[in-house]
Design an enzyme around this catalytic site. Structure first.
Site, PDB file in Angstrom:
ATOM      1  N   HIS A  59     -16.055  64.326  16.520  1.00  9.27           N
ATOM      2  CA  HIS A  59     -16.270  65.796  16.093  1.00  9.27           C
ATOM      3  C   HIS A  59     -14.892  66.639  16.618  1.00  9.27           C
ATOM      4  O   HIS A  59     -14.764  67.845  16.148  1.00  9.27           O
ATOM      5  CB  HIS A  59     -17.534  66.551  16.807  1.00  9.27           C
ATOM      6  CG  HIS A  59     -18.130  67.602  15.999  1.00  9.27           C
ATOM      7  ND1 HIS A  59     -17.385  68.264  15.140  1.00  9.27           N
ATOM      8  CD2 HIS A  59     -19.323  67.952  15.767  1.00  9.27           C
ATOM      9  CE1 HIS A  59     -17.940  69.155  14.318  1.00  9.27           C
ATOM     10  NE2 HIS A  59     -19.596  68.932  14.640  1.00  9.27           N
ATOM     11  N   ARG A  60     -14.158  66.074  17.686  1.00  9.78           N
ATOM     12  CA  ARG A  60     -12.989  66.722  17.764  1.00  9.78           C
ATOM     13  C   ARG A  60     -12.102  66.678  16.680  1.00  9.78           C
ATOM     14  O   ARG A  60     -11.098  67.720  16.346  1.00  9.78           O
ATOM     15  CB  ARG A  60     -12.047  66.275  18.889  1.00  9.78           C
ATOM     16  CG  ARG A  60     -13.042  66.276  20.057  1.00  9.78           C
ATOM     17  CD  ARG A  60     -12.437  65.560  21.281  1.00  9.78           C
ATOM     18  NE  ARG A  60     -11.902  64.094  21.002  1.00  9.78           N
ATOM     19  CZ  ARG A  60     -11.158  63.141  21.628  1.00  9.78           C
ATOM     20  NH1 ARG A  60     -10.731  63.615  22.587  1.00  9.78           N
ATOM     21  NH2 ARG A  60     -11.008  61.788  21.098  1.00  9.78           N
TER      22      ARG A  60
END
Length: 245
Positions: A222-223
Site C-alpha cells: 500500500h506504500r
C-alpha cells in the site's frame, strides 16, 4: 467425579486444577514435545529469510473477489488464462506491475510483464520468472511454465531465472483454499492469488444459476499503490477471466 482439590498456596505441588478449582488450560507437566529440532538449510532457509524480510518491509493489503467462468467455451488452460488476465490487468493499471524502493521512496513502472510463478516443492518454495508474458500466446505460456517447472524439479534452473519478475502469481487453489493473503516479496508491488474452483449458486435476472467461479486475491504494497488502483487492477483481471475464450 468431582475435580481434585487445589493444592494450598506455597506447597509447590502441581495439580490439574487452578487455585479457583478449575481445570488448568496448559498441558500436564509430563507431556513433552517429541522429535528433534533441525537446522533449516538450502531453499527452505532462504525462503525463511526472504519471507521475514518481506514481512518487515512491506505494508500489505489484500482485495478479494470471485471470477465468473460461466461463459468459458470448452476445456481451457486455467493457468494460461490467469497469466493472460494478469497481463491485461497490468496494461490497464501499470501501478501494480512495478517495483518499489522503500528506502529511497522510488517506484519503477515496467513496460514488460515478467510473472513470478510460485512452485511448491518438498525442499521449499521456488519462484521462477516467466519472462515477457505479455508477448506470449496461450501455447507459449504453457511451454514456458512447463519448462520452468521441469527445471525447478530437477534443480537445473539458473539462479538468474529466480529473480527480476515484475509481479507474481500463487495458484494455490490447485491444492486447496479459496482466498489468501500471499506475501509480497520486494521489490515487487503485488502478487495475485488464485483459489480453488467451485460451483456456486449465483443470482441472475429472473432466478438463480450455478456458475463455475474462481476466487481471486490481490495483495499489494500500500506504500506504492492506492486502493483504487488495486481495485481497478482486480476488475480488469476479473473481466478478462470472464471472457468466453
Amino acid at each position: 467425579p468431582a475435580p481434585a482439590a487445589a493444592a494450598p498456596m506455597g506447597t509447590g505441588q502441581r495439580t490439574a486444577v487452578s487455585q479457583a478449582g478449575k481445570p488448568m488450560r496448559t498441558a500436564p507437566p509430563s507431556v513433552q514435545a517429541s522429535g528433534q529440532p533441525e537446522q533449516l538449510k538450502g531453499v527452505r532457509r532462504n525462503m525463511a529469510r526472504v519471507m521475514a524480510d518481506a514481512h518487515a518491509n512491506v505494508v500489505p493489503t489484500t482485495l478479494a473477489d470471485d471470477a465468473d467462468l460461466h461463459a468459458w467455451i470448452g476445456k481451457q488452460d486455467i493457468t494460461a488464462r490467469l497469466i493472460r488476465a494478469i497481463v491485461a490487468a497490468c496494461k490497464t493499471v501499470p501501478a501494480l506491475n512495478a517495483w518499489f524502493d522503500g528506502d529511497n521512496l522510488t517506484r519503477t513502472l515496467h513496460p514488460h510483464v515478467d510473472i513470478g510463478i510460485a512452485v511448491d516443492t518438498d525442499d521449499g518454495l521456488f519462484v521462477p520468472a516467466l519472462r515477457n508474458a505479455d508477448m506470449l500466446d496461450a501455447n507459449g505460456v504453457r511451454q514456458g511454465i512447463n519448462r520452468l517447472r521441469n527445471q525447478v524439479m530437477d534443480r537445473s534452473i539458473p539462479s538468474s531465472e529466480l529473480s527480476g519478475y515484475t509481479i507474481s502469481l500463487s495458484n494455490f487453489g490447485m491444492f486447496a483454499g479459496r482466498y489468501a493473503t500471499p506475501v509480497v516479496v520486494p521489490p515487487c508491488v503485488a502478487i495475485v492469488g488464485a483459489g480453488k474452483l467451485s460451483h456456486d449458486v449465483v443470482a441472475v435476472m429472473g432466478g438463480i444459476e450455478v456458475h463455475r467461479r474462481m476466487p481471486i486475491s490481490i495483495t499489494f504494497d500500500h506504500r506504492a499503490a492506492t486502493g483504487g488502483e488495486a481495485a481497478r487492477f482486480l476488475k480488469a483481471l476479473l473481466d478478462d477471466l470472464a471472457m468466453p475464450q
